[in-house]
Design a protein around this motif. Structure first.
Motif, PDB file in Angstrom:
ATOM      1  N   TYR A  41     -29.526  56.887 -86.861  1.00  0.00           N
ATOM      2  CA  TYR A  41     -28.326  57.078 -86.036  1.00  0.00           C
ATOM      3  C   TYR A  41     -27.803  58.504 -86.176  1.00  0.00           C
ATOM      4  O   TYR A  41     -27.449  59.161 -85.184  1.00  0.00           O
ATOM      5  N   THR A  42     -27.767  59.012 -87.390  1.00  0.00           N
ATOM      6  CA  THR A  42     -27.257  60.361 -87.631  1.00  0.00           C
ATOM      7  C   THR A  42     -28.147  61.400 -86.967  1.00  0.00           C
ATOM      8  O   THR A  42     -27.657  62.370 -86.372  1.00  0.00           O
ATOM      9  N   ALA A  61     -24.542  53.291 -81.693  1.00  0.00           N
ATOM     10  CA  ALA A  61     -25.918  53.657 -82.035  1.00  0.00           C
ATOM     11  C   ALA A  61     -26.867  53.550 -80.849  1.00  0.00           C
ATOM     12  O   ALA A  61     -27.730  54.417 -80.645  1.00  0.00           O
ATOM     13  N   ALA A  99     -19.714  60.142 -86.240  1.00  0.00           N
ATOM     14  CA  ALA A  99     -20.904  59.322 -86.484  1.00  0.00           C
ATOM     15  C   ALA A  99     -20.689  58.399 -87.683  1.00  0.00           C
ATOM     16  O   ALA A  99     -21.615  58.100 -88.429  1.00  0.00           O
ATOM     17  N   THR A 110     -19.519  61.415 -91.205  1.00  0.00           N
ATOM     18  CA  THR A 110     -20.243  60.217 -91.612  1.00  0.00           C
ATOM     19  C   THR A 110     -19.565  59.567 -92.799  1.00  0.00           C
ATOM     20  O   THR A 110     -18.717  60.174 -93.466  1.00  0.00           O
ATOM     21  N   TYR A 167     -20.988  52.668 -86.624  1.00  0.00           N
ATOM     22  CA  TYR A 167     -22.304  52.510 -86.015  1.00  0.00           C
ATOM     23  C   TYR A 167     -22.209  51.770 -84.686  1.00  0.00           C
ATOM     24  O   TYR A 167     -22.961  52.028 -83.758  1.00  0.00           O
ATOM     25  N   ARG A 189     -29.072  54.115 -90.742  1.00  0.00           N
ATOM     26  CA  ARG A 189     -28.017  55.123 -90.837  1.00  0.00           C
ATOM     27  C   ARG A 189     -28.583  56.519 -90.588  1.00  0.00           C
ATOM     28  O   ARG A 189     -28.006  57.318 -89.848  1.00  0.00           O
ATOM     29  N   ASP A 223     -30.028  60.919 -84.304  1.00  0.00           N
ATOM     30  CA  ASP A 223     -29.772  60.829 -82.864  1.00  0.00           C
ATOM     31  C   ASP A 223     -28.485  61.554 -82.494  1.00  0.00           C
ATOM     32  O   ASP A 223     -28.430  62.283 -81.492  1.00  0.00           O
ATOM     33  N   CYS A 224     -27.448  61.358 -83.295  1.00  0.00           N
ATOM     34  CA  CYS A 224     -26.171  62.023 -83.018  1.00  0.00           C
ATOM     35  C   CYS A 224     -26.311  63.538 -83.096  1.00  0.00           C
ATOM     36  O   CYS A 224     -25.705  64.272 -82.293  1.00  0.00           O
TER      37      CYS A 224
END
Length: 368
Positions: free
Chosen positions: A107-108, A47, A79, A130, A82, A104, A110-111
């Motif tokens: 992070y997703t 992350a 993804a 995910t 984490y 969550r 950003d990915c």
């Protein structure tokens, strides 16, 4: 055309310098061994690294250049974990944060931004796998609503990122035994009325599919009937044992009961009911062992485990054959460091898996 890659979650790097070292120490040598002009990666970013790259376009361009210079290309992002995926004990921690927690969705997002910046020019789309909402306990109606709202916000992020990138970036929800969305059937029931299939579909992990004793053709057909898509396939194989009461089989299975990851077990009884244990030690202690077992332990695709154990590559073959639409096939044997016996040459092993997958699964349809 299906694109072949391997998941870098097998490597422990969790910062950008570590990722560059893993490219030099693993991915580039694997490409050389396979003879691919370009090797596809299913890149895993912890992350903190994903956030760093998403916030710095120049750094993201630099990473893209580092990949290209080594003959590598990020085709998809894993993804799911984490962070801390190579801690001595991971077990249930891999499911946190779950889809009820803001971290969550961040992070997703950003990915998604990172993948949009890393995709090669000839890729017409990108995908992020995910977790299937959360581990099944605790779960409530309030948690269900929170996860639905988080996914709805993530769809909006994916629309924005996709429009900016000029090609779709899709989320691939990965059913896994023991989770809220345990099976493909669970995932289809939950996702179909809630998500926009342009941006959210399924990741078909063929180890998980095998462990659930699902029929690959029927599973894929059910996804398509619901108007959803298999956004990516994770090429993986589970352990299978016909007679788990056999002392020789039990001794061998005990070797796979390692402390880092969960290895969920399912038993198919004579009535067709699937019995469950959340890890291999409680399965050995508590399941009746009167029907065949399948164990969530990703075993190398190209090498059979010692008999009387075998792998479920027949499920993998059937699943790949059933998915008609162009997708990404991501070899995901993240368990190389914890295989019984140790001392494995990971470069040689992953290269052999990719060569096997190209020959046995994709033939002329593959384009790394």
């Amino acid at each position: 055309m299906t694109r072949l890659c391997y998941s870098t979650n097998v490597h422990p790097a969790e910062d950008l310098p570590g990722i560059l070292r893993q490219l030099d120490g693993f991915a580039a040598p694997i490409r050389e061994r396979t003879g691919f002009d370009r090797l596809g990666l299913g890149l895993w970013l912890a992350a903190g690294t994903a956030a760093e790259l998403a916030a710095d376009p120049a750094l993201l361009r630099q990473l893209r250049g580092e990949l290209a210079a080594r003959g590598l290309a990020a085709l998809t992002l894993n993804a799911f974990p984490y962070g801390g995926f190579h801690q001595p004990v991971v077990k249930h921690a891999v499911y946190r944060p779950d889809w009820t927690e803001p971290a969550r969705a961040r992070y997703t997002a950003d990915c998604a931004t990172v993948l949009a910046g890393l995709l090669p020019d000839d890729a017409d789309s990108g995908s992020l796998s995910t977790l299937p909402l959360a581990w099944r306990r605790p779960w409530s109606a309030a948690a269900d609503r929170a996860a639905e709202e988080a996914l709805r916000r993530t769809e909006e992020t994916l629309r924005t990122v996709s429009a900016r990138a000029g090609r779709p970036i899709r989320l691939a929800v990965e059913p896994e035994p023991g989770c809220v969305l345990d099976t493909v059937a669970d995932a289809v029931r939950w996702l179909a009325p809630r998500v926009d299939p342009e941006y959210v579909g399924l990741c078909l992990d063929t180890c998980h599919l095998a462990v659930s004793f699902a029929d690959p053709d029927k599973a894929v057909a059910s996804i398509e009937r619901a108007g959803l898509a298999v956004v990516k396939i994770q090429a993986s194989a589970a352990l299978h044992v016909d007679d788990p009461a056999d002392p020789a089989a039990r001794r061998l299975l005990a070797d796979y009961a390692e402390p880092r990851y969960l290895h969920q077990v399912r038993e198919l009884d004579a009535s067709g009911q699937v019995l469950a244990a959340d890890d291999l030690p409680p399965a050995l202690d508590g399941l009746p062992a009167r029907g065949p077992w399948r164990v969530h332990f990703h075993v190398p695709l190209h090498a059979a485990p010692p008999g009387p154990l075998r792998s479920t590559t027949e499920v993998l073959r059937a699943a790949v054959a059933a998915v008609r639409d162009r997708t990404v096939l991501e070899v995901e044997t993240y368990t190389w460091p914890v295989l019984p016996g140790g001392g494995t040459d990971i470069v040689a092993g992953i290269a052999a898996e990719l060569t096997w997958a190209k020959s046995e699964l994709l033939d002329e349809r593959v384009n790394p």
